[in-house]
Write a protein that holds these residues in place. Structure first.
Motif, PDB file in Angstrom:
ATOM      1  N   LEU A 237       0.663   2.064 -14.161  1.00  0.00           N
ATOM      2  CA  LEU A 237       1.755   1.709 -13.261  1.00  0.00           C
ATOM      3  C   LEU A 237       1.291   1.845 -11.819  1.00  0.00           C
ATOM      4  O   LEU A 237       0.141   2.211 -11.551  1.00  0.00           O
ATOM      5  N   ALA A 238       2.185   1.556 -10.896  1.00  0.00           N
ATOM      6  CA  ALA A 238       1.860   1.640  -9.476  1.00  0.00           C
ATOM      7  C   ALA A 238       1.385   3.043  -9.108  1.00  0.00           C
ATOM      8  O   ALA A 238       1.860   4.043  -9.654  1.00  0.00           O
ATOM      9  N   ILE A 239       0.415   3.114  -8.185  1.00  0.00           N
ATOM     10  CA  ILE A 239      -0.107   4.400  -7.706  1.00  0.00           C
ATOM     11  C   ILE A 239       0.600   4.734  -6.399  1.00  0.00           C
ATOM     12  O   ILE A 239       0.592   3.941  -5.462  1.00  0.00           O
ATOM     13  N   ASP A 240       1.196   5.912  -6.325  1.00  0.00           N
ATOM     14  CA  ASP A 240       2.035   6.259  -5.176  1.00  0.00           C
ATOM     15  C   ASP A 240       1.340   7.106  -4.122  1.00  0.00           C
ATOM     16  O   ASP A 240       1.839   7.206  -3.002  1.00  0.00           O
ATOM     17  N   CYS A 241       0.229   7.749  -4.451  1.00  0.00           N
ATOM     18  CA  CYS A 241      -0.368   8.653  -3.468  1.00  0.00           C
ATOM     19  C   CYS A 241      -1.840   8.887  -3.771  1.00  0.00           C
ATOM     20  O   CYS A 241      -2.312   8.659  -4.889  1.00  0.00           O
ATOM     21  N   CYS A 242      -2.566   9.354  -2.768  1.00  0.00           N
ATOM     22  CA  CYS A 242      -3.961   9.724  -2.939  1.00  0.00           C
ATOM     23  C   CYS A 242      -4.321  10.751  -1.871  1.00  0.00           C
ATOM     24  O   CYS A 242      -3.659  10.835  -0.834  1.00  0.00           O
TER      25      CYS A 242
ATOM     26  N   ILE B 262       0.853  -1.191   0.000  1.00  0.00           N
ATOM     27  CA  ILE B 262       0.000   0.000   0.000  1.00  0.00           C
ATOM     28  C   ILE B 262       0.887   1.238   0.000  1.00  0.00           C
ATOM     29  O   ILE B 262       1.820   1.344   0.792  1.00  0.00           O
ATOM     30  N   LYS B 263       0.598   2.178  -0.884  1.00  0.00           N
ATOM     31  CA  LYS B 263       1.424   3.382  -1.017  1.00  0.00           C
ATOM     32  C   LYS B 263       0.735   4.642  -0.488  1.00  0.00           C
ATOM     33  O   LYS B 263       1.399   5.617  -0.142  1.00  0.00           O
ATOM     34  N   GLY B 264      -0.592   4.669  -0.464  1.00  0.00           N
ATOM     35  CA  GLY B 264      -1.298   5.855  -0.009  1.00  0.00           C
ATOM     36  C   GLY B 264      -2.607   5.488   0.664  1.00  0.00           C
ATOM     37  O   GLY B 264      -3.235   4.487   0.329  1.00  0.00           O
ATOM     38  N   ILE B 265      -3.012   6.327   1.627  1.00  0.00           N
ATOM     39  CA  ILE B 265      -4.275   6.096   2.322  1.00  0.00           C
ATOM     40  C   ILE B 265      -4.859   7.451   2.698  1.00  0.00           C
ATOM     41  O   ILE B 265      -4.121   8.379   3.049  1.00  0.00           O
ATOM     42  N   THR B 266      -6.169   7.594   2.574  1.00  0.00           N
ATOM     43  CA  THR B 266      -6.792   8.873   2.913  1.00  0.00           C
ATOM     44  C   THR B 266      -8.203   8.654   3.443  1.00  0.00           C
ATOM     45  O   THR B 266      -8.958   7.832   2.913  1.00  0.00           O
ATOM     46  N   ALA B 267      -8.544   9.389   4.517  1.00  0.00           N
ATOM     47  CA  ALA B 267      -9.900   9.349   5.058  1.00  0.00           C
ATOM     48  C   ALA B 267     -10.838  10.091   4.118  1.00  0.00           C
ATOM     49  O   ALA B 267     -10.451  11.078   3.483  1.00  0.00           O
ATOM     50  N   LEU B 268     -12.082   9.620   3.991  1.00  0.00           N
ATOM     51  CA  LEU B 268     -13.049  10.229   3.085  1.00  0.00           C
ATOM     52  C   LEU B 268     -14.167  10.938   3.848  1.00  0.00           C
ATOM     53  O   LEU B 268     -14.222  12.148   3.903  1.00  0.00           O
TER      54      LEU B 268
ATOM     55  N   VAL C 218      -4.431   3.271  -2.153  1.00  0.00           N
ATOM     56  CA  VAL C 218      -3.849   3.005  -3.467  1.00  0.00           C
ATOM     57  C   VAL C 218      -2.584   2.195  -3.242  1.00  0.00           C
ATOM     58  O   VAL C 218      -1.972   2.249  -2.173  1.00  0.00           O
ATOM     59  N   ALA C 219      -2.195   1.417  -4.257  1.00  0.00           N
ATOM     60  CA  ALA C 219      -1.091   0.492  -4.034  1.00  0.00           C
ATOM     61  C   ALA C 219      -0.324   0.211  -5.317  1.00  0.00           C
ATOM     62  O   ALA C 219      -0.679   0.687  -6.403  1.00  0.00           O
TER      63      ALA C 219
END
Length: 254
Positions: free
Chosen positions: A242-247, A182-188, A207-208
């Motif tokens: 490609l890989a997703i690095d952030c969100c 996992i590369k990014g995590i965000t509260a919604l 995102v990963a």
């Protein structure tokens, strides 16, 4: 009790729509040729569970002795087949057709971390966000989403137990979020009701490296995380290449 019986009856009705015999083809991304199944299509009962599928794959790979047998996890359309679920239950829950040949991916089994105190994540911690004061989530390279509740024990902090995720904090619940780091995590956002019932739900996205964007819901009262939506190469051709690095999400959504 009545609600539980109603849910069981609903599950039976849903799974009855799934064919009793499935046409199944196994696939894997494991590089070792000796662990790769051929392209044969097998007729299997929809009552099989992960443990049964593991026996089938080992038989196909001619790994019949106890010393040669391997443990695998299984995915259908990128979603894990939960150990206690039958194929029929999994297909019904995820609205997957049983009329076409089913492609089941198998991977080397990963042990789900136990929900006990842990002073460190077992792998790199890549991201963190707060769902609300006193409740936050972390994304890790092992693909696990973890929810933490900070400890209010001042003595623990004074003794050097605090100062980061783990020492003065309690691992509250966890869920396998992605099959890759996992590369990014965000509260919604959060809701106080679900389907007319009073229930605190906190939604967040990950995102990963597997190019997937996934949305999860945390049931606070049940200490349970579930996936509610996703976008990946299986669902959208226009997914990331490609890989997703952030969100991130705009502040009003939180």
């Amino acid at each position: 009790m009545a609600q539980q019986e109603e849910e069981q009856n609903e599950t039976k009705q849903n799974t009855s729509a799934v064919q009793s015999t499935l046409q199944v083809q196994f696939t894997t991304k494991i590089a070792d040729v000796s662990l790769q199944c051929d392209e044969t299509v097998y007729a299997l009962t929809s009552k099989l569970k992960s443990s049964d599928l593991c026996q089938v794959v080992n038989h196909i790979l001619n790994r019949k002795s106890d010393t040669d047998r391997l443990d695998f996890d299984f995915l259908i359309d990128g979603r894990y087949v939960v150990g206690g679920q039958s194929l029929a239950e999994h297909l019904s829950e995820n609205e997957i057709s049983s009329e076409e040949t089913l492609t089941i991916e198998y991977i080397e089994k990963t042990i789900e971390p136990s929900a006990k105190r842990s002073d460190e994540h077992p792998d790199w911690v890549s991201c963190v966000d707060a769902l609300k004061p006193g409740l936050f989530i972390t994304g890790c390279y092992d693909g696990i989403v973890r929810c933490w509740k900070p400890s209010n024990d001042a003595d623990n902090n004074n003794n050097g137990g605090g100062g980061g995720v783990g020492g003065g904090d309690a691992l509250w619940c966890q869920h396998r979020g992605n099959i890759a780091p996992i590369k990014g995590i965000t509260a919604l956002y959060a809701t106080n009701t679900e389907h007319g019932h009073a229930r605190n739900m906190y939604y967040f996205a990950t995102v990963a490296k597997d190019r997937a964007v996934k949305v999860f819901g945390l049931h606070e009262s049940e200490k349970r995380i579930e996936q509610v939506a996703k976008i990946d190469t299986h669902t959208k051709q226009a997914s990331h290449r490609l890989a997703i690095d952030c969100c991130s999400a705009p502040y009003p959504s939180k």
